[in-house]
Design a protein around this motif. Structure first.
Motif, short mmCIF file in Angstrom:
data_model
loop_
_atom_site.label_atom_id
_atom_site.label_comp_id
_atom_site.label_asym_id
_atom_site.label_seq_id
_atom_site.Cartn_x
_atom_site.Cartn_y
_atom_site.Cartn_z
N ALA A 73 0.79 -1.38 0.21
CA ALA A 73 0.06 -0.18 -0.12
C ALA A 73 0.79 1.35 -0.10
O ALA A 73 0.38 2.39 -0.37
N LYS A 74 2.16 1.16 0.30
CA LYS A 74 3.02 2.24 0.50
C LYS A 74 2.69 3.30 1.40
O LYS A 74 2.87 4.62 1.32
N LYS A 75 2.43 2.57 2.53
CA LYS A 75 2.07 3.75 3.77
C LYS A 75 1.94 2.83 5.04
O LYS A 75 1.92 1.61 5.04
N ASP A 76 1.82 3.67 6.10
CA ASP A 76 1.85 2.98 7.42
C ASP A 76 0.23 2.94 7.71
O ASP A 76 -0.54 3.43 7.24
N GLN A 77 0.25 1.58 8.24
CA GLN A 77 -1.22 0.94 8.77
C GLN A 77 -1.15 0.23 9.98
O GLN A 77 -0.06 0.04 10.59
N LYS A 78 -2.08 0.43 10.49
CA LYS A 78 -2.60 -0.75 11.72
C LYS A 78 -2.79 -2.10 11.01
O LYS A 78 -3.56 -2.27 10.44
N MET A 79 -1.97 -3.02 11.56
CA MET A 79 -2.22 -4.57 11.45
C MET A 79 -2.90 -5.22 12.51
O MET A 79 -2.20 -5.09 13.54
N GLU A 80 -4.01 -5.45 12.57
CA GLU A 80 -4.69 -6.39 13.40
C GLU A 80 -5.02 -7.88 12.99
O GLU A 80 -5.83 -8.10 11.96
N GLN A 81 -4.48 -8.86 13.51
CA GLN A 81 -4.70 -10.41 13.17
C GLN A 81 -4.78 -10.92 14.49
O GLN A 81 -4.63 -10.61 15.76
N GLY A 82 -5.21 -12.24 14.46
CA GLY A 82 -5.62 -13.04 15.53
C GLY A 82 -3.97 -13.90 16.17
O GLY A 82 -3.02 -13.37 15.55
#
Length: 142
Positions: A73-82
């Protein structure tokens, strides 16, 4: 923020599609723990010991989140996973003596349903550079 900055399929959360690798770099900080129920596909926080959803028999789901730079995505994001994804990340962190800044993570998803989805996480040499961050510096946890 302006209305022009709202774009279709633009998200602050990392998305994983079956068959497509996503390369991320963890921006630091500790994982945040989330306990939710999913009602009509939307997360609802669990109320703990007095949770009406738990009392009604609705299963709660444990997840964790971290701030990441998503190369796709070429950006900072929040990654939420199990828990299954974060157990793999924890193991990689142990291998690198607690220092995930040396690696990027390539996360692969197989399957599409609630019972047949599997994630694989591998560490690769980092390509991350601090100037890639898109959020204001005070919002980045490192």
């Amino acid at each position: 923020m302006s209305w022009d900055s709202i774009k279709e399929n633009d998200s602050d959360f990392t998305k994983f599609e079956a068959g497509k690798d996503v390369r991320v770099h963890i921006l630091g900080g500790e994982p945040e723990k989330h306990v939710n129920h999913f009602i009509k596909g939307k997360p609802q926080p669990c109320g703990g010991d007095k949770c009406e959803l738990c009392a009604a028999g609705d299963k709660k789901r444990l997840s964790f989140s971290l701030s990441v730079y998503n190369f796709t995505a070429k950006k900072d994001q929040k990654m939420e996973q199990g828990i299954m994804v974060f157990k793999q990340i924890k193991k990689i962190r142990e291998v690198y003596s607690g220092d995930l800044s040396k690696v990027d993570l390539v996360i692969s998803r197989e399957g599409s349903g609630p019972t047949d989805t599997k994630y694989t996480v591998i560490a690769v040499p980092t390509q991350f550079k601090p100037e890639m961050i898109t959020a204001p510096k005070e919002e980045v946890p490192f």
